[in-house]
Design a protein around this motif. Structure first.
Motif, PDB file in Angstrom:
ATOM      1  N   LEU A   1      -7.398 -10.381  -1.781  1.00  0.00           N
ATOM      2  CA  LEU A   1      -6.833  -9.089  -2.301  1.00  0.00           C
ATOM      3  C   LEU A   1      -5.715  -9.366  -2.818  1.00  0.00           C
ATOM      4  O   LEU A   1      -5.374  -8.776  -4.085  1.00  0.00           O
ATOM      5  CB  LEU A   1      -6.567  -8.388  -1.086  1.00  0.00           C
ATOM      6  CG  LEU A   1      -6.016  -7.026  -1.379  1.00  0.00           C
ATOM      7  CD1 LEU A   1      -6.732  -5.991  -1.997  1.00  0.00           C
ATOM      8  CD2 LEU A   1      -5.728  -6.205   0.230  1.00  0.00           C
TER       9      LEU A   1
ATOM     10  N   TRP B   1       0.803  -0.972   0.023  1.00  0.00           N
ATOM     11  CA  TRP B   1      -0.090  -0.063  -0.213  1.00  0.00           C
ATOM     12  C   TRP B   1       0.913   1.197   0.040  1.00  0.00           C
ATOM     13  O   TRP B   1       0.514   2.245  -0.691  1.00  0.00           O
ATOM     14  CB  TRP B   1      -0.841   0.077   1.293  1.00  0.00           C
ATOM     15  CG  TRP B   1      -1.659   1.168   1.274  1.00  0.00           C
ATOM     16  CD1 TRP B   1      -1.543   2.615   2.197  1.00  0.00           C
ATOM     17  CD2 TRP B   1      -2.678   1.802   0.606  1.00  0.00           C
ATOM     18  NE1 TRP B   1      -2.181   3.302   2.050  1.00  0.00           N
ATOM     19  CE2 TRP B   1      -3.284   2.957   1.309  1.00  0.00           C
ATOM     20  CE3 TRP B   1      -3.548   1.093  -0.428  1.00  0.00           C
ATOM     21  CZ2 TRP B   1      -4.170   3.763   0.692  1.00  0.00           C
ATOM     22  CZ3 TRP B   1      -4.839   1.722  -0.716  1.00  0.00           C
ATOM     23  CH2 TRP B   1      -4.973   3.044  -0.312  1.00  0.00           C
TER      24      TRP B   1
ATOM     25  N   LEU C   1      -7.677  -0.122   5.981  1.00  0.00           N
ATOM     26  CA  LEU C   1      -7.834  -1.234   4.921  1.00  0.00           C
ATOM     27  C   LEU C   1      -7.310  -2.692   5.245  1.00  0.00           C
ATOM     28  O   LEU C   1      -8.155  -3.889   5.134  1.00  0.00           O
ATOM     29  CB  LEU C   1      -7.396  -0.846   3.501  1.00  0.00           C
ATOM     30  CG  LEU C   1      -7.997  -0.043   2.774  1.00  0.00           C
ATOM     31  CD1 LEU C   1      -7.216   0.535   1.565  1.00  0.00           C
ATOM     32  CD2 LEU C   1      -9.548  -0.126   2.492  1.00  0.00           C
TER      33      LEU C   1
ATOM     34  N   ALA D   1     -13.764  -3.969   0.867  1.00  0.00           N
ATOM     35  CA  ALA D   1     -13.113  -3.487   2.047  1.00  0.00           C
ATOM     36  C   ALA D   1     -14.271  -3.350   3.133  1.00  0.00           C
ATOM     37  O   ALA D   1     -14.032  -3.710   4.363  1.00  0.00           O
ATOM     38  CB  ALA D   1     -12.866  -2.004   1.835  1.00  0.00           C
TER      39      ALA D   1
ATOM     40  N   SER E   1     -18.590  -0.213   0.466  1.00  0.00           N
ATOM     41  CA  SER E   1     -17.091  -0.093   0.215  1.00  0.00           C
ATOM     42  C   SER E   1     -16.806   1.123  -0.709  1.00  0.00           C
ATOM     43  O   SER E   1     -15.779   1.518  -0.643  1.00  0.00           O
ATOM     44  CB  SER E   1     -16.641  -1.428  -0.676  1.00  0.00           C
ATOM     45  OG  SER E   1     -16.744  -2.543   0.214  1.00  0.00           O
TER      46      SER E   1
ATOM     47  N   ARG F   1      -9.545  -4.189   7.779  1.00  0.00           N
ATOM     48  CA  ARG F   1     -10.613  -4.593   7.315  1.00  0.00           C
ATOM     49  C   ARG F   1     -10.501  -6.010   6.521  1.00  0.00           C
ATOM     50  O   ARG F   1     -11.322  -6.794   6.796  1.00  0.00           O
ATOM     51  CB  ARG F   1     -11.228  -3.453   6.448  1.00  0.00           C
ATOM     52  CG  ARG F   1     -11.816  -2.389   7.245  1.00  0.00           C
ATOM     53  CD  ARG F   1     -12.168  -1.335   6.132  1.00  0.00           C
ATOM     54  NE  ARG F   1     -12.648  -0.051   6.873  1.00  0.00           N
ATOM     55  CZ  ARG F   1     -13.919  -0.008   7.210  1.00  0.00           C
ATOM     56  NH1 ARG F   1     -14.814  -0.958   7.047  1.00  0.00           N
ATOM     57  NH2 ARG F   1     -14.293   1.037   7.771  1.00  0.00           N
ATOM     58  N   TRP F   2      -9.565  -6.354   5.675  1.00  0.00           N
ATOM     59  CA  TRP F   2      -9.348  -7.453   5.134  1.00  0.00           C
ATOM     60  C   TRP F   2      -8.822  -8.504   5.991  1.00  0.00           C
ATOM     61  O   TRP F   2      -9.148  -9.765   5.562  1.00  0.00           O
ATOM     62  CB  TRP F   2      -8.194  -7.181   3.968  1.00  0.00           C
ATOM     63  CG  TRP F   2      -8.759  -6.277   2.906  1.00  0.00           C
ATOM     64  CD1 TRP F   2      -8.582  -4.900   2.333  1.00  0.00           C
ATOM     65  CD2 TRP F   2      -9.406  -6.915   1.690  1.00  0.00           C
ATOM     66  NE1 TRP F   2      -9.100  -4.708   1.364  1.00  0.00           N
ATOM     67  CE2 TRP F   2      -9.790  -5.878   0.598  1.00  0.00           C
ATOM     68  CE3 TRP F   2      -9.981  -8.194   1.350  1.00  0.00           C
ATOM     69  CZ2 TRP F   2     -10.376  -5.947  -0.688  1.00  0.00           C
ATOM     70  CZ3 TRP F   2     -10.502  -8.506   0.162  1.00  0.00           C
ATOM     71  CH2 TRP F   2     -10.831  -7.362  -0.880  1.00  0.00           C
TER      72      TRP F   2
ATOM     73  N   TRP G   1      -8.139  -2.440  -3.990  1.00  0.00           N
ATOM     74  CA  TRP G   1      -7.959  -2.261  -2.600  1.00  0.00           C
ATOM     75  C   TRP G   1      -9.472  -2.268  -1.732  1.00  0.00           C
ATOM     76  O   TRP G   1      -9.399  -2.671  -0.750  1.00  0.00           O
ATOM     77  CB  TRP G   1      -7.198  -1.360  -2.243  1.00  0.00           C
ATOM     78  CG  TRP G   1      -5.763  -1.802  -2.234  1.00  0.00           C
ATOM     79  CD1 TRP G   1      -4.768  -1.611  -3.369  1.00  0.00           C
ATOM     80  CD2 TRP G   1      -4.952  -2.129  -1.179  1.00  0.00           C
ATOM     81  NE1 TRP G   1      -3.484  -2.071  -2.871  1.00  0.00           N
ATOM     82  CE2 TRP G   1      -3.719  -2.495  -1.631  1.00  0.00           C
ATOM     83  CE3 TRP G   1      -5.338  -2.483   0.011  1.00  0.00           C
ATOM     84  CZ2 TRP G   1      -2.640  -2.935  -0.575  1.00  0.00           C
ATOM     85  CZ3 TRP G   1      -4.187  -3.090   1.058  1.00  0.00           C
ATOM     86  CH2 TRP G   1      -3.016  -3.360   0.525  1.00  0.00           C
ATOM     87  N   PHE G   2     -10.223  -1.418  -2.351  1.00  0.00           N
ATOM     88  CA  PHE G   2     -11.504  -0.922  -1.755  1.00  0.00           C
ATOM     89  C   PHE G   2     -12.685  -1.916  -2.047  1.00  0.00           C
ATOM     90  O   PHE G   2     -13.572  -1.935  -1.404  1.00  0.00           O
ATOM     91  CB  PHE G   2     -11.921   0.432  -2.090  1.00  0.00           C
ATOM     92  CG  PHE G   2     -11.294   1.464  -1.193  1.00  0.00           C
ATOM     93  CD1 PHE G   2     -11.694   1.629   0.076  1.00  0.00           C
ATOM     94  CD2 PHE G   2      -9.917   2.120  -1.636  1.00  0.00           C
ATOM     95  CE1 PHE G   2     -10.891   2.717   0.829  1.00  0.00           C
ATOM     96  CE2 PHE G   2      -9.335   2.943  -0.965  1.00  0.00           C
ATOM     97  CZ  PHE G   2      -9.624   3.299   0.220  1.00  0.00           C
TER      98      PHE G   2
END
Length: 315
Positions: free
Chosen positions: A130, A99, A113, A182, A195, A116-117, A178-179
């Motif tokens: 991801l 990231w 993020l 999320a 998201s 969250r993942w 990435w999102f």
């Protein structure tokens, strides 16, 4: 279905650790771990790390003691084993480094993020997905896996790089990946909406409004994976998200088990009916992929995987 535990032999954090695995069911593994009070944060994609003082608790709860070699053999035969390279790439530190290279100066967004993942309720829609989607996007865009695109993001109209980058190295397509999951609470459609809302809020201080709007649009597109014929960015994100469908048979089988584990609360008959409906809709909706590379390399293999899974559900 059996859960196995090997002797405490792996040093970390001032103690020794065992591994706890199942030979067929993540749901079974989670249930035993919960019974002995293990946090889901002790789960590492295919096993739990069990501190030495909890070893006897695991055995008392029904875990079968085996040596490390036998445990590895059982895990390998289960179809649940996650290769070491994939597990390392999904670690929080590895994802944060990725990231930081993509969007320097937005570490707070990356930390949120990654947390969250790594939410404990995720089985398939977690950090391994991801990484796989990001690497698949890199393949589609002609970049080495794990390397952000410094030349800008693909034009949304399909004519090559365009100045839509969200930062010095960040591309809109990568940020959309990435999102895109999320927020994952198991509410189809609403998860994608939330998201996209998160992307809009989190990225506003770090990029321009046009890029933010495009990222949100791409996140919402993963609800139905139906980009318009001239929507190259949408095709890239959609195909990267669905790349797992074209995985090798052993990886696809693990994906199927992970999806079932995410719906462990759903009775078998209801899950089979619902999953079969999803598979039929995918097979009947036309091409699964939209980019030339994916159509040529992935379409036939993905359809074969879906047909095979549908036949298994019927049995």
């Amino acid at each position: 279905m059996t859960v196995y535990v090997d002797p405490p032999a792996w040093p970390a954090h001032g103690t020794l650790f065992s591994h706890l695995v199942s030979d067929s069911s993540l749901a079974e593994l989670h249930a035993l771990a919960e019974a002995i009070g293990l946090s889901r944060r002790a789960f590492d994609l295919d096993h739990y790390d069990v501190a030495a003082e909890r070893y006897d608790d695991a055995v008392a709860a029904g875990a079968v003691p085996v040596d490390g070699r036998e445990l590895a053999r059982r895990l390998g035969a289960s179809g649940l084993r996650v290769p070491g390279r994939a597990r390392r790439a999904a670690k929080a530190d590895a994802l944060l480094a990725r990231w930081d290279a993509l969007l320097p100066g937005a570490r707070d967004v990356g930390v949120d993020l990654v947390e969250r993942w790594h939410e404990p309720h995720r089985e398939y829609h977690g950090p391994e997905h991801l990484v796989h989607a990001l690497d698949s996007l890199a393949l589609l865009e002609g970049r080495p896996a794990g390397v952000p695109d410094a030349a800008g993001t693909p034009d949304v109209h399909g004519s090559g790089p365009a100045p839509l980058a969200a930062g010095p190295t960040a591309s809109v397509t990568q940020l959309a990946i990435w999102f895109h999951d999320a927020v994952h609470d198991g509410e189809a459609g609403r998860d994608e909406e939330r998201s996209a809302e998160l992307a809009t809020t989190a990225l506003a201080p770090h990029t321009d409004a046009r890029a933010v709007a495009e990222i949100a649009r791409l996140v919402l597109l993963t609800t139905h994976h139906d980009p318009a014929p001239d929507d190259r960015a949408g095709a890239l994100v959609s195909d990267a998200d669905l790349a797992i469908l074209a995985a090798a048979p052993d990886r696809y089988a693990r994906y199927v088990r992970q999806v079932r584990a995410e719906y462990a609360h759903v009775p078998d008959d209801a899950f089979r009916a619902g999953r079969a409906a999803v598979l039929r809709s995918l097979l009947d909706a036309g091409p699964l992929y939209r980019t030339p590379f994916a159509v040529e390399r992935w379409e036939d293999r993905a359809r074969a995987n879906l047909v095979a899974e549908l036949a298994d559900l019927g049995r």
